[in-house]
Design a protein around this motif. Structure first.
Motif, PDB file in Angstrom:
ATOM      1  N   GLY A 172       0.845  -1.181   0.021  1.00 24.56           N
ATOM      2  CA  GLY A 172       0.026   0.106  -0.071  1.00 24.56           C
ATOM      3  C   GLY A 172       0.887   1.632  -0.026  1.00 24.56           C
ATOM      4  N   GLY A 173       2.051   1.335  -0.558  1.00 26.95           N
ATOM      5  CA  GLY A 173       2.951   2.846  -0.440  1.00 26.95           C
ATOM      6  C   GLY A 173       2.292   3.549  -1.289  1.00 26.95           C
ATOM      7  N   PHE A 174       1.513   3.066  -2.341  1.00 28.54           N
ATOM      8  CA  PHE A 174       1.288   4.807  -2.902  1.00 28.54           C
ATOM      9  C   PHE A 174       0.373   5.935  -2.106  1.00 28.54           C
ATOM     10  N   SER A 175      -0.874   4.249  -1.651  1.00 28.39           N
ATOM     11  CA  SER A 175      -1.969   5.276  -0.580  1.00 28.39           C
ATOM     12  C   SER A 175      -1.572   5.265   0.509  1.00 28.39           C
ATOM     13  N   VAL A 176      -0.591   5.172   0.992  1.00 27.43           N
ATOM     14  CA  VAL A 176       0.216   6.554   2.389  1.00 27.43           C
ATOM     15  C   VAL A 176       0.965   6.830   2.303  1.00 27.43           C
ATOM     16  N   HIS A 177       1.287   6.991   1.645  1.00 24.06           N
ATOM     17  CA  HIS A 177       3.055   8.036   1.216  1.00 24.06           C
ATOM     18  C   HIS A 177       2.862   8.893   1.666  1.00 24.06           C
ATOM     19  N   ARG A 178       1.669   9.903   1.035  1.00 21.69           N
ATOM     20  CA  ARG A 178       2.615  11.223   1.364  1.00 21.69           C
ATOM     21  C   ARG A 178       2.226  11.325   2.878  1.00 21.69           C
ATOM     22  N   GLY A 179       1.381  10.657   3.462  1.00 20.48           N
ATOM     23  CA  GLY A 179       0.528  10.167   5.221  1.00 20.48           C
ATOM     24  C   GLY A 179       2.442  10.155   5.439  1.00 20.48           C
ATOM     25  N   THR A 180       3.153   9.168   4.951  1.00 16.38           N
ATOM     26  CA  THR A 180       4.193   9.042   5.774  1.00 16.38           C
ATOM     27  C   THR A 180       5.952   9.291   6.041  1.00 16.38           C
ATOM     28  N   ALA A 181       5.647   9.838   4.734  1.00 14.47           N
ATOM     29  CA  ALA A 181       6.315  11.420   3.831  1.00 14.47           C
ATOM     30  C   ALA A 181       6.276  13.131   5.075  1.00 14.47           C
ATOM     31  N   LYS A 182       4.854  12.828   5.326  1.00 17.69           N
ATOM     32  CA  LYS A 182       5.128  13.932   6.711  1.00 17.69           C
ATOM     33  C   LYS A 182       5.659  13.441   7.840  1.00 17.69           C
ATOM     34  N   GLU A 183       4.712  12.488   8.524  1.00 16.87           N
ATOM     35  CA  GLU A 183       5.431  12.169   9.474  1.00 16.87           C
ATOM     36  C   GLU A 183       7.083  11.469   9.976  1.00 16.87           C
ATOM     37  N   ALA A 184       8.008  11.211   8.520  1.00 19.00           N
ATOM     38  CA  ALA A 184       8.936  11.054   8.622  1.00 19.00           C
ATOM     39  C   ALA A 184       9.717  12.343   8.808  1.00 19.00           C
ATOM     40  N   ALA A 185       9.470  13.810   7.613  1.00 17.97           N
ATOM     41  CA  ALA A 185       9.487  14.694   8.062  1.00 17.97           C
ATOM     42  C   ALA A 185       9.884  15.575   9.577  1.00 17.97           C
ATOM     43  N   ARG A 186       8.816  15.534  10.140  1.00 17.78           N
ATOM     44  CA  ARG A 186       8.399  16.131  11.318  1.00 17.78           C
ATOM     45  C   ARG A 186       9.480  14.985  12.057  1.00 17.78           C
ATOM     46  N   LEU A 187       9.945  13.466  12.264  1.00 19.00           N
ATOM     47  CA  LEU A 187      11.033  12.814  12.790  1.00 19.00           C
ATOM     48  C   LEU A 187      12.349  13.384  12.591  1.00 19.00           C
ATOM     49  N   VAL A 188      12.292  14.103  11.539  1.00 19.98           N
ATOM     50  CA  VAL A 188      13.902  14.788  11.029  1.00 19.98           C
ATOM     51  C   VAL A 188      13.643  16.503  11.685  1.00 19.98           C
ATOM     52  N   GLY A 189      12.896  17.260  11.216  1.00 20.12           N
ATOM     53  CA  GLY A 189      12.982  17.579  11.869  1.00 20.12           C
ATOM     54  C   GLY A 189      13.098  18.325  13.849  1.00 20.12           C
ATOM     55  N   GLU A 190      12.465  16.886  14.167  1.00 22.70           N
ATOM     56  CA  GLU A 190      12.674  16.896  15.823  1.00 22.70           C
ATOM     57  C   GLU A 190      14.440  16.254  15.878  1.00 22.70           C
ATOM     58  N   CYS A 191      15.180  15.157  15.000  1.00 27.38           N
ATOM     59  CA  CYS A 191      16.323  15.157  14.913  1.00 27.38           C
ATOM     60  C   CYS A 191      17.665  16.141  14.306  1.00 27.38           C
ATOM     61  N   ILE A 192      16.524  17.635  14.349  1.00 26.83           N
ATOM     62  CA  ILE A 192      17.625  18.843  13.720  1.00 26.83           C
ATOM     63  C   ILE A 192      17.490  19.723  15.578  1.00 26.83           C
ATOM     64  N   ALA A 193      16.182  19.916  15.809  1.00 21.71           N
ATOM     65  CA  ALA A 193      16.506  20.711  17.064  1.00 21.71           C
ATOM     66  C   ALA A 193      17.388  20.070  18.208  1.00 21.71           C
TER      67      ALA A 193
END
Ligand code: FAD
Length: 341
Positions: free
Chosen positions: A309-330
């Motif tokens: 189901g990668g296409f069906s959820v890709h933008r949602g999981t990408a947003k969450e991954a980007a949020r986690l990257v933000g936490e790593c940067i902080a």
């Protein structure tokens, strides 16, 4: 600290969409995509790209629904813009049909897709072997054009892309501050994830422009998904099979199954056979990990294991991954300012 350098490993739908979300949410970051393969040579290129979620048994349903909703909303906006044909995104209506009434008559995603309803008796007459059905409108990505569109967006935002096979995440440590692992089935070897396994899928891409509606057998095995140029006929789900070679017996079986759902496909032409390995897990691995070696730390965000189901959820999981990257940067900025004191 200087602009954080982020490396995203993988250039399938997950890697490209994750890199885009990071570039959008952290414009001061320098983002690089590293991948041994790009479109048209990824699993994502083989997919039908239909937005009908697969259920991950190890992920809470409300999380899966959120990922699907975010992806649907994002692609719906593209389908409603001048970019739609270049991005390969379009609305599509059709039917999911069942030989017996399913236990769950209302799937969790029924209020995200458009116009979900039980099929009428008259509609069911098209499918004499089926007793129950659901009609709805959803979205479909034509996968290679969508991946190229994502690459174009990435280039426009200044993201670098290089062909490179990464043997070990530590090899990136001297060049990048944060690594994002979107290696799909490649994560099995890259990070030794034994919970990740391939589910082989063989599909046919055919020329049958008169087929305008999708048809999916409720067991998920047989499906007909019309795209902008080609119709995808599926399929197979072969757990733990690593073979990328098309099987001629399977091709015939898929074609016959699809023709029994839509007899007009007997006239389909220009049959192309594709095989892909779905990167499958009980749940998507979407989490931070800080690797440590001899006192040196390497922050990693994993985003892989999207299975069927990668296409069906890709933008949602990408947003969450980007949020986690933000936490790593902080965290990195916090530790670099503490070091200066
Ligand atoms: P991939 O597309 O495999 O990308 C992984 C990337 O990582 C590649 O670029 C690869 O080269 C790179 N990589 C791997 N290891 C390394 C390394 N060590 N170093 C550098 N780079 C590396 N999903 C849907 O939602 N709807 C559908 O209709 C649908 N239909 C499908 C039909 C079939 C037949 C198949 C096989 C799948 C289908 N899927 C569908 C599932 C979907 O294709 C996957 O969930 C999705 O493509 C996974 O994307 P990904 O980016 O994680 O993996």
């Amino acid at each position: 600290m200087a602009a954080p350098k982020v490396a995203v490993v993988g250039a399938g739908v997950i890697g490209l969409s994750t890199a885009l979300c990071i570039a959008e949410t952290c414009p001061s970051c320098s983002v690089t995509v590293l991948s041994d393969q790009f479109s048209p040579n990824t699993t994502s290129d083989v997919a039908a790209g239909m937005l009908i979620p697969h259920t991950y048994p190890g992920t809470p349903i409300h999380t899966q629904k959120q990922w699907f909703k975010e992806t649907f909303t994002y692609l719906f906006a593209i389908s409603n813009s001048a970019e739609a044909s270049e991005a390969g995104i379009h609305l599509i209506s059709g039917w999911q049909v069942f030989k017996n009434t399913p236990k769950e008559e209302l799937p969790f995603w029924s209020d995200v897709v458009l116009g979900f309803r039980p099929m009428s008796e008259a509609e069911l007459q098209k499918f004499p072997q089926h007793r129950f059905g659901q009609a709805f409108t959803t979205l479909k990505c034509d996968c290679p054009p969508y991946l190229l569109w994502l690459e174009k967006r990435l280039k426009a935002t200044g993201v670098q892309m290089y062909t490179r096979k990464v043997a070990d995440l530590w090899e990136l440590h001297s060049e990048y501050n944060i690594i994002v692992n979107c290696a799909g089935i490649g994560a099995h070897q890259l990070v030794g994830d034994e919970k990740l396994f391939p589910v082989r899928g063989q599909v046919l891409k055919v020329h049958a422009p008169w087929v305008k509606n999708f048809i999916r057998d409720g067991d998920g095995l047989t499906y007909i998904y019309p795209g902008i140029h080609r119709v995808t006929l599926g399929g197979t789900r072969e757990r733990e099979s690593w073979s990328l070679s098309p099987d001629p017996g399977t091709t015939k079986d898929i074609f016959d199954r699809c023709c029994s759902l839509e007899p007009s496909l007997r006239g389909a032409q220009d049959i192309e056979v594709k095989v892909g390995l779905r990167p499958s897990r009980q749940c998507v691995r979407l989490q931070k990990e800080v690797l440590s070696q001899g006192g040196v730390k390497l922050p990693v965000v994993h985003n892989y294991g999207h299975g069927s189901g990668g296409f069906s959820v890709h933008r949602g999981t990408a947003k969450e991954a980007a949020r986690l990257v933000g936490e790593c940067i902080a965290a990195l900025q916090g530790s670099s300012s503490r070091a200066k004191l």
